[in-house]
Design an enzyme around this catalytic site. Structure first.
Site, short mmCIF file in Angstrom:
data_model
loop_
_atom_site.label_atom_id
_atom_site.label_comp_id
_atom_site.label_asym_id
_atom_site.label_seq_id
_atom_site.Cartn_x
_atom_site.Cartn_y
_atom_site.Cartn_z
N THR A 145 -12.22 6.36 -13.45
CA THR A 145 -11.17 6.01 -12.50
C THR A 145 -11.46 4.69 -11.78
OG1 THR A 145 -9.68 6.92 -10.83
CG2 THR A 145 -12.04 7.28 -10.50
N GLU A 179 0.82 -1.21 0.00
CA GLU A 179 0.00 0.00 0.00
C GLU A 179 0.86 1.27 0.00
OE1 GLU A 179 -3.17 0.28 -0.30
OE2 GLU A 179 -3.78 2.15 0.63
#
Ligand SMILES: *[C@@H]1O[C@H](CO)[C@@H](O)[C@H](O)[C@H]1NC(C)=O
Ligand SMILES: *[C@@H]1O[C@H](CO)[C@@H](O)[C@H](O)[C@H]1NC(C)=O
Length: 540
Positions: A490, A362
């Site tokens: 997106t 992440e």
């Protein structure tokens, strides 16, 4: 609003471009192995969705370990709506028929949970999912548009206080916005979905609201930004002014940049503001944010903080940047931008290749010529050792089923036809099957560098919408969902794009056609402001 003439003057000495380049390399050939990899991706989708159907159908997300569900997107069935365009693309007709039937009957008039409604998340997942599914199923399911219109009419209350910048959250029972600051990602990522909604409802209001918000941010940048031509992350819907001076391509800013170029492409607008703003942001980013790691020469876009310091950080979210630079660079026929996009994509892939599971973290960080400042603590000895081996180090080890690295890998493949991107996608499929598979579908990881570190009990809807779609399309016939015919929102929902048009409105076939008018001139910097915490591109 800032008068348009002043904006034109503000951009006058900067590069200006028209979109006329082809986004894809022609005649890409697939090796025989692609078919088996494509089938493996369909298998992952099917297993994941069967788990969802068994334990969570009608709810937002599957909890695969506890064999249960969570309603983290207002309880309207996020995984169904978000998954539909992927089902259509994969030809999973039984799932699709059931999903269209379900989606046709969703009651969007109120949230099914106590939570307020995120205008951004609801737009990209639900509105994007409904509209893309409508197109991909032959425009015959009018109910999908009817539901999208009902949802759009609720979301439009984000603009109900005469504000140009939308508020981030709405109470659907009172139609009141929550009054507070927003960020440029949330405010600038409505245009593709809202203009597609306008196209199919004949009501221009949605497009006008969304495009004005995007234009407002682009205009603000011309007259004062923390770095030349680079918008600050925070923005206040009450005043329309930037909040703080934090600049980033990561969460909280990311999809504002993404939509500048994608809106220009999808709308074929005559207004140069969007292409020019994207191009000048790219140009400034090359001069101010682009860095190379001291080990391995990995290229990344650093953050710039409110104390005007460069932070050598990267993130899974920011890894959409390579794909966006590749797409925009090709549309503008600018190989410099494409090449940097490819380098950014390589560096992001390196965060997968370097871990024990072959899956990327992440959050991560780098060390460059100008130091290792990340805004947090200095790297530990263990992080330094890892860095010396891999050219990045992990600052947040989870994998929550995010798409961005494989998204950029997909654009890199469609732009170059280079087989190495197929090999990377195949390696990701293998790692997912090895490390994420459960009895009931697929789960995230607590620590990508420790295969024994445990699974995360949550299947995000963007696993269905994004990760598996980009992987599938990487292995599929490149003519399917051709990048000259579709623009992805997106959340990876493709929308039909028109043929190219020049700024004079004349339609032209795709070709190399980018014109540079003049080199850019530096603008004065304005003073820094307190930093805004970063939020996420596709939610947490
Ligand atoms: C168009 O949409 C706006 C925003 O929801 C709404 O206020 C307006 O009534 C709609 N116009 C028509 C003609 O339906
Ligand atoms: C391509 O983009 C780069 C970076 O913004 C810019 O410096 C250069 O002038 C552009 N090249 C052409 C041929 O337009």
């Amino acid at each position: 609003m800032i008068p348009r003439l002043l904006v034109a003057l503000g951009l006058a000495f900067l590069p200006s471009g028209i979109l006329a380049g082809s986004a894809q390399k022609p005649n890409i050939e697939l090796p025989n192995s692609a078919a088996a990899n494509k089938a493996a991706v369909v298998d992952i989708f099917t297993k994941s969705y069967e788990g969802y159907r068994k334990f969570a159908f009608g709810h937002d997300s599957l909890l695969p370990l506890s064999e249960s569900f969570t309603d983290d997107r207002n309880g309207w069935g996020a995984s169904i709506v978000d998954g539909m365009s992927t089902m259509a693309i994969m030809g999973l007709d039984d799932f699709l028929e059931e999903a269209v039937e379900f989606s046709s009957k969703i009651d969007f008039s109120e949230s099914k949970t106590a939570s307020t409604v995120s205008v951004f998340e609801t737009t990209i997942r639900y509105l994007g999912g409904l509209l893309s599914a409508y197109e991909l199923t032959g425009k015959k399911h009018q109910a999908l548009i009817d539901r999208a219109r009902e949802l759009g009419d609720k979301l439009a209350f984000a603009f109900s206080r005469n504000n140009v910048i939308p508020f981030s959250f709405l109470d659907f029972s009172s139609d009141r916005p929550s009054i507070g600051n927003s960020n440029i990602a949330e405010a600038g990522t409505l245009a593709l979905e809202w203009e597609t909604l306008s196209k199919y409802t004949g009501n221009r209001t949605y497009a006008d609201l969304a495009i004005k918000a995007l234009a407002h941010i682009a205009e603000l940048v011309c007259f004062g930004a923390p770095l030349p031509k680079l918008a600050a992350q925070g923005i206040d819907p009450r005043t329309g002014a930037f909040v703080g001076g934090y600049v980033s391509w990561g969460g909280g800013s990311d999809s504002y940049f993404e939509y500048l170029i994608k809106h220009a492409r999808l709308s074929n607008t005559n207004d140069n503001l969007f292409v020019d703003s994207w191009l000048t942001a790219i140009d400034s980013s090359i001069k101010t944010l682009l860095r190379t790691s001291t080990v391995g020469n990995h290229v990344y876009l650093a953050d710039f903080d409110s104390n005007r310091r460069i932070r050598h950080v990267g993130s899974h979210l920011a890894c959409f940047d390579g794909g966006n630079w590749i797409l925009g660079g090709r549309l503008l026929d600018n190989q410099t931008i494409v090449d940097i996009g490819l380098q950014l994509t390589d560096a992001c892939w390196n965060t997968y290749a370097g871990t024990q599971t072959g899956i990327g973290p992440e959050g991560f960080a780098f060390i460059s010529d100008d130091g290792d400042f990340t805004g947090g603590s200095s790297p530990t000895q263990a992080q330094l050792d890892f860095y010396k081996q891999h050219g990045f180090y992990i600052t947040s080890g989870a994998y929550i089923l995010r798409p961005e690295v494989l998204e950029s890998n997909f654009y890199a493949f469609r732009a170059t036809g280079d087989q190495k991107y197929l090999d990377r996608a195949a390696a990701a499929v293998k790692s997912f099957n090895e490390h994420l598979a459960t009895q009931n579908g697929f789960a995230g990881l607590n620590n990508v560098n420790n295969a024994a570190g445990g699974l995360r009990d949550h299947t995000e809807s963007f696993w269905f919408a994004e990760v598996l779609k980009y992987l599938y399309l990487t292995f599929d016939d490149p003519e399917h969902i051709h990048l000259d015919k579709y623009v992805f929102n997106t959340e990876a929902h493709p929308f039909e794009a028109p043929a190219f048009a020049t700024t004079s409105g004349k339609v032209v076939p795709p070709k190399p056609g980018f014109v540079v008018q003049s080199p850019d001139a530096p603008l004065p910097l304005i003073s820094p402001h307190p930093m805004l915490p970063s939020t996420s591109r596709t939610g947490q």
